[in-house]
Scaffold this active site. Sequence first.
Site, mmCIF file in Angstrom:
data_model
loop_
_atom_site.group_PDB
_atom_site.id
_atom_site.type_symbol
_atom_site.label_atom_id
_atom_site.label_comp_id
_atom_site.label_asym_id
_atom_site.label_seq_id
_atom_site.Cartn_x
_atom_site.Cartn_y
_atom_site.Cartn_z
ATOM 1 N N LYS A 90 0.777 -1.231 0.071
ATOM 2 C CA LYS A 90 -0.009 0.203 -0.042
ATOM 3 C C LYS A 90 0.976 1.253 0.044
ATOM 4 C CE LYS A 90 -3.321 2.585 3.031
ATOM 5 N NZ LYS A 90 -4.243 2.304 4.051
ATOM 6 N N LYS B 212 -10.483 12.386 8.614
ATOM 7 C CA LYS B 212 -10.088 11.646 9.913
ATOM 8 C C LYS B 212 -10.099 13.089 10.855
ATOM 9 C CE LYS B 212 -6.603 8.502 8.529
ATOM 10 N NZ LYS B 212 -7.339 6.903 8.859
ATOM 11 N N ARG C 276 -7.526 -0.714 0.792
ATOM 12 C CA ARG C 276 -7.706 -1.761 0.130
ATOM 13 C C ARG C 276 -8.463 -1.635 -1.341
ATOM 14 N NH1 ARG C 276 -12.727 -2.449 4.746
ATOM 15 N NH2 ARG C 276 -10.729 -1.445 5.827
HETATM 16 N N1 BES Z 1 -4.192 4.199 7.029
HETATM 17 C C1 BES Z 1 -5.568 3.922 7.924
HETATM 18 C C2 BES Z 1 -4.828 2.739 8.908
HETATM 19 C C3 BES Z 1 -4.074 3.361 10.043
HETATM 20 C C4 BES Z 1 -4.466 3.853 11.223
HETATM 21 C C5 BES Z 1 -2.794 3.147 9.654
HETATM 22 C C6 BES Z 1 -3.761 4.044 12.193
HETATM 23 C C7 BES Z 1 -1.762 3.467 10.828
HETATM 24 C C8 BES Z 1 -2.395 3.692 12.193
HETATM 25 C C9 BES Z 1 -6.427 3.359 6.921
HETATM 26 O O1 BES Z 1 -6.470 3.862 5.533
HETATM 27 C C10 BES Z 1 -7.799 3.806 7.478
HETATM 28 O O2 BES Z 1 -8.172 4.893 7.723
HETATM 29 N N2 BES Z 1 -8.617 2.551 7.960
HETATM 30 C C11 BES Z 1 -9.714 2.763 8.641
HETATM 31 C C12 BES Z 1 -10.848 1.992 8.088
HETATM 32 C C13 BES Z 1 -12.244 2.050 8.657
HETATM 33 C C14 BES Z 1 -12.767 3.209 7.757
HETATM 34 C C15 BES Z 1 -13.067 0.977 8.194
HETATM 35 C C16 BES Z 1 -9.562 2.725 10.118
HETATM 36 O O3 BES Z 1 -8.966 1.671 10.407
HETATM 37 O O4 BES Z 1 -10.227 3.484 10.828
HETATM 38 ZN ZN ZN Z 2 -4.835 4.545 4.915
HETATM 39 MN MN MN Z 3 -7.541 5.597 5.563
#
Ligand code: BES
Ligand code: ZN
Ligand code: MN
Length: 504
Positions: free
Chosen positions: A268, A280, A354
């Site tokens: 990724k 976020k 994903r």
């Molecule tokens: N890049 C983030 C995941 C992440 C979180 C990496 C903290 C490193 C530290 C990913 O793209 C993300 O935002 N995932 C979401 C998914 C959710 C919306 C289903 C998450 O984990 O909140």
């Molecule tokens: Zn991400």
């Molecule tokens: Mn994300």
Amino acid sequence: MTELHLLSGTGTTAAAAAADALVVGVLPARADDGDDGAPRLAAGAAAVDAAFDGELASLLALAGATGRAEEIVRIPTRGTVTAPLVVAVGLGPDGDGGPSAEQLRRASGSAARALAGTDHAVTTLSWPDADALAATAEGTLLGAYTFTEYRSTRGRTPVRRVTLATEAEEVAGVLHRATVVATAVTTARDLVNTPPNDLFPETFAARAAALGEAAGLEVEVLDDAALAAGGYGGILGVGGGSSRKPRLVRLRWSGGPSPRASVALVGKGVTFDTGGISIKPAAHMDHMTSDMAGAAAVVATTVLAARLGLPLTVTATVPMAENMPSATAYRPGDVLRMYGGRTVEVLNTDAEGRLILADAIVRAMEDEPDYLIETATLTGAQLVALGLRTSAVMGSEVFRDRVAALARAAGEDAWSMPFPDHIRGELDSRVADIANVTGHRNGGMLAAGIFLREFVPDGLPWAHIDIAGPAFHTAGPYGYTTKGGTGVPVRTLAAVLADIAENG
Ligand code: BES
Ligand code: ZN
Ligand code: MN
């Protein structure tokens, strides 16, 4: 990078070596030793101890040494040995077989950090065998790592040169492999540590291409026009909100004259993840500079495969995009047509990894590889489940467990995770083939893996490594883990490739 030299062969005496510091290992007293509870010296310290008339351990104890991990105690040598200073590093409690490779690696990293500002040190931690040497070399190079590109004033410089004293002979090959591995980890760390205003899809692709070309890899870069022509709806959807247009990079190491197997690597490469329209919160959003750590690791590992001449065809397929909110951003409710034709309903634009990975996996499968290893800072749920230092491995069961075991043996902690059957149904979409998220947070890491499984052919040995926590280290340094990008899971990928090259 710190220069490594060898002092090898029987009769090697670190005590006589001209250097600014001499590193020895210290182990805690064992309850069953029945002595005064003084710490013990590690194997390589014998000649140094002899120069101290057998009193080195008690002198170090007097100076506060206990042998616990991370402990550094310095004592002046006053002519007992050639170096003016002994730097004693704690290894932590050892088992019956002595300290593990990871204990040596961490102690070497702690010592390397303590040696900042030193010109030349000799270490006895690499005693006696090739395994100890490899661990010490890796730990030293990784612990000495600094990233100073963006500092106007440099602090203390890393130790310039470390000589590894070992009884083992003919170990140049061991040192070479350890150096190539540490260089790959360093490459990944540098990429992760480069800020997102300088590292965005176009510049990341250019750096990956340059690294690939320097290593003699076949390189292909698809820009946004080529992605549109190819129908890469996942990458284009995620990257659409940014003025920095997405890329797909492909790097291939041929495997030389008779490759034993072919391995597809996918990582990724979100160069910054704001979440997009599903934005976020501000707290810690800066950590999302590390959201391309999976990509960095697979690029560095493909270069490593070439450098080591591994008899495997290794092909990295690396999607790169910046996830931004804007008038051109994709939205919740959009349906994307992915590479290969399947459709995905986007319910949350922050579940972007994903989407770009699915396109990359489908592209990678056109080569019909024997194995697929894919890695990503994919979910916050990974940190909730396993914490900051343990990666999660999902995928096809046998290969998943093999990868997790090899990761642990390489010193990158990892644990296998299941794919519970009922979760797939929770990804059913009202309008498309699948949705990108479930309606809740439960099992969020597993749901992401199950989403990706949809794009992986049945029966293919496949490992998905979620490195959201372990890829980026924001607390104080420990062992050979420095602040910022850690280079995880480069050493896991290197170990898995070596294992496939050897055992198929
Ligand atoms: N890049 C983030 C995941 C992440 C979180 C990496 C903290 C490193 C530290 C990913 O793209 C993300 O935002 N995932 C979401 C998914 C959710 C919306 C289903 C998450 O984990 O909140
Ligand atoms: Zn991400
Ligand atoms: Mn994300």
